[in-house]
Structures are given as structure tokens and as C-alpha cells.
Motif scaffolding. Structure first.
Motif, short mmCIF file in Angstrom:
data_model
loop_
_atom_site.label_atom_id
_atom_site.label_comp_id
_atom_site.label_asym_id
_atom_site.label_seq_id
_atom_site.Cartn_x
_atom_site.Cartn_y
_atom_site.Cartn_z
N THR A 38 1.09 -4.34 -19.49
CA THR A 38 0.01 -3.72 -18.71
C THR A 38 -0.69 -4.77 -17.86
O THR A 38 -0.97 -4.55 -16.68
CB THR A 38 -1.04 -3.06 -19.65
N ARG A 39 -0.98 -5.93 -18.47
CA ARG A 39 -1.64 -7.00 -17.71
C ARG A 39 -0.78 -7.43 -16.51
O ARG A 39 -1.30 -7.72 -15.43
CB ARG A 39 -1.92 -8.21 -18.61
N ALA A 40 0.54 -7.45 -16.71
CA ALA A 40 1.43 -7.85 -15.61
C ALA A 40 1.36 -6.84 -14.47
O ALA A 40 1.31 -7.21 -13.30
CB ALA A 40 2.87 -7.97 -16.13
N ILE A 41 1.32 -5.56 -14.81
CA ILE A 41 1.26 -4.52 -13.76
C ILE A 41 -0.07 -4.63 -13.00
O ILE A 41 -0.10 -4.53 -11.77
CB ILE A 41 1.38 -3.10 -14.37
N ILE A 42 -1.15 -4.87 -13.74
CA ILE A 42 -2.47 -4.98 -13.07
C ILE A 42 -2.47 -6.16 -12.10
O ILE A 42 -2.90 -6.03 -10.95
CB ILE A 42 -3.60 -5.12 -14.12
N ALA A 43 -1.95 -7.30 -12.55
CA ALA A 43 -1.93 -8.49 -11.67
C ALA A 43 -1.11 -8.19 -10.41
O ALA A 43 -1.48 -8.58 -9.30
CB ALA A 43 -1.33 -9.67 -12.43
N TRP A 44 -0.02 -7.47 -10.58
CA TRP A 44 0.87 -7.10 -9.47
C TRP A 44 0.14 -6.17 -8.50
O TRP A 44 0.17 -6.35 -7.28
CB TRP A 44 2.09 -6.41 -10.09
N MET A 45 -0.58 -5.18 -9.06
CA MET A 45 -1.31 -4.23 -8.22
C MET A 45 -2.46 -4.90 -7.47
O MET A 45 -2.87 -4.46 -6.40
CB MET A 45 -1.85 -3.08 -9.07
N GLU A 46 -3.02 -5.97 -8.07
CA GLU A 46 -4.12 -6.66 -7.40
C GLU A 46 -3.61 -7.58 -6.31
O GLU A 46 -4.31 -7.90 -5.36
CB GLU A 46 -4.93 -7.46 -8.43
N LYS A 47 -2.36 -8.03 -6.46
CA LYS A 47 -1.83 -9.01 -5.53
C LYS A 47 -1.27 -8.36 -4.26
O LYS A 47 -1.37 -8.91 -3.16
CB LYS A 47 -0.72 -9.79 -6.24
N ILE A 48 -0.68 -7.17 -4.42
CA ILE A 48 -0.02 -6.52 -3.28
C ILE A 48 -0.85 -5.31 -2.86
O ILE A 48 -1.22 -4.49 -3.69
CB ILE A 48 1.41 -6.09 -3.68
N PRO A 49 -1.14 -5.19 -1.55
CA PRO A 49 -2.00 -4.07 -1.12
C PRO A 49 -1.25 -2.74 -1.03
O PRO A 49 -1.05 -2.19 0.05
CB PRO A 49 -2.47 -4.53 0.27
N PHE A 50 -0.83 -2.20 -2.19
CA PHE A 50 -0.10 -0.94 -2.18
C PHE A 50 -0.95 0.19 -1.61
O PHE A 50 -2.16 0.24 -1.82
CB PHE A 50 0.33 -0.56 -3.61
N VAL A 51 -0.28 1.11 -0.91
CA VAL A 51 -0.96 2.25 -0.33
C VAL A 51 -0.63 3.52 -1.13
O VAL A 51 -1.47 4.38 -1.34
CB VAL A 51 -0.52 2.44 1.14
N LEU A 52 0.62 3.59 -1.59
CA LEU A 52 1.08 4.78 -2.31
C LEU A 52 2.08 4.34 -3.37
O LEU A 52 2.85 3.40 -3.15
CB LEU A 52 1.74 5.75 -1.33
N GLY A 53 2.05 5.02 -4.52
CA GLY A 53 3.00 4.69 -5.58
C GLY A 53 3.31 5.89 -6.43
O GLY A 53 2.51 6.83 -6.54
N GLY A 54 4.49 5.87 -7.04
CA GLY A 54 4.86 6.92 -7.98
C GLY A 54 5.36 6.27 -9.25
O GLY A 54 6.14 5.32 -9.19
N ASN A 55 4.87 6.75 -10.42
CA ASN A 55 5.46 6.26 -11.67
C ASN A 55 6.28 7.39 -12.27
O ASN A 55 5.81 8.50 -12.46
CB ASN A 55 4.40 5.71 -12.63
N LEU A 56 7.58 7.10 -12.49
CA LEU A 56 8.50 8.14 -12.95
C LEU A 56 8.48 8.21 -14.47
O LEU A 56 8.59 7.19 -15.15
CB LEU A 56 9.92 7.82 -12.46
N GLN A 57 8.31 9.43 -14.97
CA GLN A 57 8.28 9.65 -16.42
C GLN A 57 9.26 10.75 -16.77
O GLN A 57 10.00 11.21 -15.91
CB GLN A 57 6.85 9.99 -16.84
#
Length: 628
Positions: free
Chosen positions: A372-391
């Protein structure tokens, strides 16, 4: 591999995937409608109220050795095995401990599976959730197969969920079957990939398309496996000003593996189509920076993979190695925002965007997965506009909020200020999926999402605090949705080509939505981009920030009054129109420094910054400096 011992000889007929329809399932008796034969499917989940239509198994109306449940394969089939489970229930314990298997060609004359010493009695379950596989001593060819329970848990009753393994025999005259066969023309690697194979596949794609791909990792799992992503862009490795960033992630629950394979198929497909010059894919890659992260929880996947596609049950491999559900492991920023909104007079105003992560969450001993911490760091570093998480485990697109605002409810429609945009984004995926909005399709488990066209507001489905969607919306610029890609969390390898066909168009259409709304650059009078400027839209209580001076704001078609403010600069507004065509409307701003900011700059330059001067003396000094 990945499908368990012997299973690759014949795939499942599809009780779990719903390929076998309700009309193909029959039983001797049933306790009530909600426990009818149509509920006797492997891994089916019960509703919260267990006395309704949606229960967690077929349960016989009587407990005697004459009960049976049968499957009509609708054509001659070589049956090779049976998988059984008990009843999915919070309140009761029911499972079958032994059974016979019979086959028939006309559903009247039945032959039992035998060996030298007579009818074979197969050993069934010893608890309700772990699936048990029995291979037939020799494969049998027939149209119908019947399971006849012989003994059951003594404190319970006859209840079971099942899957049948079998290879349909070719039947040139069977119109029904031909109509339902689904093939794909895409030449892709349709198999389940373990960690090493996934890594290898990424390398292959990177070798085929070195100019538009880059492999990188965002961190490590609890067991030290790297979390690999593939970037697809015409300029890999850097954020290009004016180009929006998009991501797909999958596998937060390690046992929901279809998303992982779809992302691996998507990266192969995009590379191949780019090389073939497919204009749609070429445009998408030139105008967008796309990040694909197929396995967020590789440790969990590894557990599920070892059990194989039919035998993992509903939850094996769901959590991280240290037992955390990544899906709701993000900081709960909703409560912070709502408390602040409810206490109007409160001194501590929480902004409606980029809410900071609370200190307790950042402390060493907080229960936060390394993933989870890795995903947060990634989301803070890259200015994503849209995302989908597949479940997996359902067929629906869920949009935020995922958390209910009222403390007394477990389900309640809780819209974000961008509800219209989120509903459109969800619909763009669902409506282009081959099954999601099909009114004739059967609900996976207990929820029928047809009334909202295959989409659902997360909180109106079931509330969770700390979801990735809510966190993403409240902490970053990114609009994130959860896409549930199939009833069966871990479909058999033979299902992958069909699942790819079901999802391919949706996966592409959803990426294209990143180009909907307005975009622009906020710069100063010297033409330099201003990072962290706040962009607000009148009437929508949710702001976003610029990256390197560039920004994207997802909006539905319409006319909007857009404002910008940045520390030390004068604010500005303008009206921007969003049309129906694809491609965001340009809406740029040039803003100048405020007088106070200019004075501060001059004073810094001369190193004569006094501690606190009255404004009048400041003005006098400024005048004197201007004379220099």
C-alpha cells in the motif's frame, strides 16, 4: 501449471463462470427457491439475509440418500472430475461428506461410476469453503451428470456447491453450441503467468516495442518481490508537459487473477497494434502516458496460483503475506473532510482536494502493508488523471465514494462532487463490455446491477473506509474506479480468450476517457509553468492542482467557469466549453505576481528582509528602491 494437478485434461463446464445456465441445473428437491439447483455453483456467495432468493448452495428438501443434483451439458461430453464445496453461510454449517456420480444420455436411464468392487463412493467435504476435487477413475462420455449425496455433516443437512470438469465432444449439428462459442483473432499469450513468467512477458513486450515501453518497479512486496509496471508512451520515462497520465492496476486481492491477465494481454495487444500502425492505438500512445501494473499483491497471487484455478476457494491469496487487505488499507480521508464540513465553525478547515495523509498513518507501527505504501508513493510521484483498478468476483464498475457518510448505515448512495463525471466514466467501461449491461445475464451472486447499467456507487453497494478510489480522489488529482471483470475470480486458462474479447474494447475506451474535459497550462508572465496552482470549477466542490504548470480536469460536456489561484499570484477566471468530441478543450492561464509577492522578492534579492515593518514603511522603502 496454475490450474492444479490433472485439471488441464478437461476444463470446467462453467457452473462458476455461469456458462452453464440456470436451466441446465436440476435437483430432486430443494429446501426453498433461494436454495434451488441454480445456486449449486462453485464459490457462489450468499446474500446478507439468508432466507431470501440468494443463498449459498443447493440444499435438498429432505435428508435421505435419494437426493440428487444434475447438470445437463446439452451435448455429449467426456466427464473427468467433480469439485464440491459446502454451503456458503454465516449462520449454519452444511456440507456433503460422500457422494456417488451417475451419468445418462437421456436423463432417464442412469449409470453409476463403478470400479471392481461396485459403485464408487467419492469422499466429499470436511468443511464448507475448501473445494475438494475427485477425478473419475476413467472418463465417461454422456450428456447428463448427476451427483447423489450419500452422507453429510451430521449436525447439518444436504447442501452443496459444485463444478464439473469435462471436455465437450465436437458436434457439427449443434447450433446451440456454435452460437455460444467465442473465439478471438488476437494472437496473444493466453495463459496464467506466475511471477517469473509475468516478468518474462514484460521483457518480451519491451523487446518488441523498445521505443514506446519501459519496465520499472514501484517498490517491493512483503516477501521482497518487486512490483513491476510497464509504461507505454511515445516518450517513455518522462512526464511530457500537456500529456495526461493514466494507470491500470490489478491484483490487490492476489486471488482475483483475471485483471492481472487482462493487463498482460493489453500490453501485448498495444505493442502489436502500434507496430501494425492501428491509428487508434497509435494516437492513444502518442497523446497519453499509460502505466500498467498487473500485480500489486504478488505474494497473495502465489498462494492462489499454487492451489490452481478451481481449488483456491473464494479467499485463498486475497490478503498480503502479513494478512492485510490492500483494497481498504489506504488512509481514511473521507472522515476528516466530512467532520470538517459538519463543524462549520471549526478552525481546522480541511480542503476539498489534496487532503494530507494523517500523521498516525505515516508512523512505523501503523497497520499498513508495504504494498500500500508503495502505491501511495507512486500516486504522489506521477500526476495521474484517471485510473482503473481491476478486481474480480463480480461484473460491475464501482465508482466513489466507497464509504458511507452516515455512521448508521452500511449502504447509502454517497456521491462525490464529481458524481456525473464518475457515472459517465463507469458507464463508458460497462456499456462497451460484452456482458456487463446485458439485461438477460444472470447476476453473479446476490446483486443485480442491471438497474444502473452495470455500474454502482461503491457506498450504495457496501461501505468501506480507506479505499483506493476515495483516497485517490481526496489526496491526488486522479479519478479512480474499481472495475470488477468477472464472476469467477480465477477463471480456467481456457476462458482467457473469451474474457479478453469481453473486456478488450472497454479497456481501450476507458483509457480514452482521460482526454475528456479541459486541460491547459498555468504560467507566469515570463512563460514559466507554475506548479501546484489550484484549479477550481464553479459549482463543483473539488479542486485539482497543476503538475509542472500543466493540468487536466475531467468534465462532462458543458460550459464551465474555471478559476486558478497560486500563492503569490493574482487569481484569474475564464469560461471554458467542453464539447462532445474526444479531446480535452485547451484552457490556459497566464497569471502575474501580486504586489506583496513582488515586494518580498525584491527584499530577498537585497537581503534586507526586516522582521516586521508596517505596510507604510514597506511602501516607502519600495519607492526608494525603485529610484535606484
Amino acid at each position: 501449471p496454475g490450474n492444479g494437478v490433472n485439471l488441464h485434461y478437461c476444463p470446467p463446464l462453467g457452473l462458476e463462470t455461469l456458462k452453464i445456465t440456470d436451466f441446465q441445473l436440476h435437483a430432486s428437491t430443494a429446501k426453498r427457491y433461494g436454495l434451488g439447483a441454480h445456486r449449486g455453483r462453485l464459490n457462489i456467495q450468499a446474500g446478507v439475509n439468508e432466507n431470501d432468493f440468494y443463498d449459498g448452495a443447493w440444499c435438498a428438501g429432505r435428508n435421505d440418500p435419494y437426493q440428487w443434483i444434475e447438470v445437463d451439458a446439452r451435448r455429449l461430453t467426456k466427464f473427468t472430475g467433480v469439485i464440491t464445496q459446502g454451503r456458503n453461510s454465516l449462520w449454519s454449517s452444511n456440507w456433503v461428506t460422500s457422494y456417488r456420480v451417475l451419468v445418462s444420455n437421456d436423463s432417464h436411464a442412469w449409470t453409476a461410476v463403478r470400479n471392481e468392487s461396485g459403485d464408487v463412493i467419492f469422499e466429499g467435504n470436511s468443511e464448507k469453503e475448501i473445494p475438494v476435487l475427485n477425478m473419475l477413475p476413467v472418463p465417461l462420455v454422456a450428456r447428463y451428470i448427476r451427483i447423489n449425496p450419500r452422507s453429510w455433516f451430521e449436525e447439518g443437512s444436504i447442501c452443496m456447491r459444485l463444478e464439473i470438469l469435462g471436455c465437450p465432444l465436437p458436434d457439427p449439428n449443434n447450433y446451440y453450441h456454435r452460437r455460444n462459442e467465442m473465439t478471438t483473432t488476437d494472437n496473444l499469450d493466453f495463459k496464467h503467468h506466475n511471477y517469473k513468467e509475468m516478468r518474462q512477458l514484460m521483457k518480451t513486450v519491451n523487446k518488441m516495442c523498445p521505443n514506446i515501453t519501459r519496465i520499472y518497479n514501484i517498490g517491493k512486496s512483503y516477501q521482497g518481490l518487486k512490483l513491476y509496471a510497464v509504461e507505454i508512451s511515445d516518450n517513455p520515462g518522462e512526464h511530457e508537459v500537456g500529456e495526461p497520465e493514466f494507470h491500470y492496476i490489478a491484483g490487490a486481492h492476489g486471488n482475483e487473477v483475471l485483471g492481472r491477465e487482462l493487463i498482460l494481454l493489453l500490453m501485448q495487444f498495444m505493442c502489436q497494434e502500434y507496430l501494425a500502425g492501428n491509428p487508434r492505438i497509435v494516437h492513444l500512445i502518442q497523446d497519453t502516458r499509460i502505466h500498467l501494473l498487473p500485480s500489486v499483491n504478488p505474494d497473495g497471487y502465489d498462494k492462489a496460483y499454487k492451489a490452481g484455478s478451481e481449488l483456491g476457494g473464494w479467499s485463498l491469496g486475497r490478503w498480503t503475506q502479513d494478512g492485510i487487505d490492500i483494497n481498504n488499507n489506504f488512509p481514511d480521508l473521507n472522515s476528516l473532510l466530512w467532520e470538517s464540513e459538519d463543524q462549520k465553525k471549526s478552525k481546522r478547515k480541511v480542503p476539498n482536494h489534496h487532503i494530507p495523509i494523517p500523521d498516525w498513518y505515516l508512523s512505523e507501527n501503523a497497520t499498513v502493508a508495504v504494498e500500500t505504501r508503495a502505491i501511495i508513493a507512486w500516486m504522489e510521484k506521477i500526476p495521474f488523471v484517471l485510473g482503473g483498478n481491476l478486481q474480480g468476483g463480480e461484473l460491475v464498475v464501482a465508482y466513489p465514494y466507497d464509504m458511507v457518510r452516515s455512521m448508521w448505515k452500511t449502504q447509502d448512495y454517497t456521491p462525490t462532487p464529481d458524481d456525473h463525471v464518475f457515472r459517465w466514466l463507469a458507464y463508458s467501461y460497462a456499456s462497451t463490455h460484452r456482458l456487463m449491461t446485458d439485461a438477460r445475464r444472470r447476476a453473479c451472486h446476490t446483486e443485480d446491477f442491471q438497474k444502473e447499467d452495470g455500474t454502482v456507487n461503491g457506498a450504495s453497494w457496501h461501505t468501506v473506509a480507506g479505499s483506493i478510489n476515495d483516497f485517490s480522489y481526496l489526496h491526488t488529482n486522479c479519478f479512480e474506479l474499481s472495475i470488477y471483470v468477472g464472476c469467477d475470480k480465477y477463471p480456467h486458462e481456457s476462458e482467457l480468450p473469451e474474457e479478453w474479447e469481453n473486456n478488450r474494447e472497454s479497456l481501450i475506451v476507458f483509457m480514452e476517457q482521460v482526454h475528456r474535459g479541459i486541460k491547459g497550462i498555468v504560467k507566469d508572465v515570463h512563460g514559466k509553468g507554475i506548479p501546484n496552482a489550484v484549479i477550481s470549477v464553479e459549482g463543483v466542490n473539488h479542486d485539482i492542482r497543476t503538475a509542472d504548470g500543466d493540468y487536466w480536469r475531467l468534465l462532462n460536456p458543458g460550459e464551465y467557469v474555471v478559476g486558478v489561484k497560486a500563492e503569490g499570484y493574482t487569481a484569474a477566471t475564464k469560461t471554458c466549453e467542453v464539447g462532445y468530441d474526444m479531446g480535452a478543450t485547451r484552457c490556459d492561464f497566464t497569471i502575474s505576481k501580486t504586489n506583496l509577492a513582488r515586494i518580498k522578492e525584491i527584499m530577498r534579492k537585497f537581503g534586507k528582509q526586516p522582521l516586521s515593518l508596517s505596510a507604510r514603511r514597506l511602501r516607502q522603502r519600495a519607492r526608494r528602491w525603485q529610484r535606484w
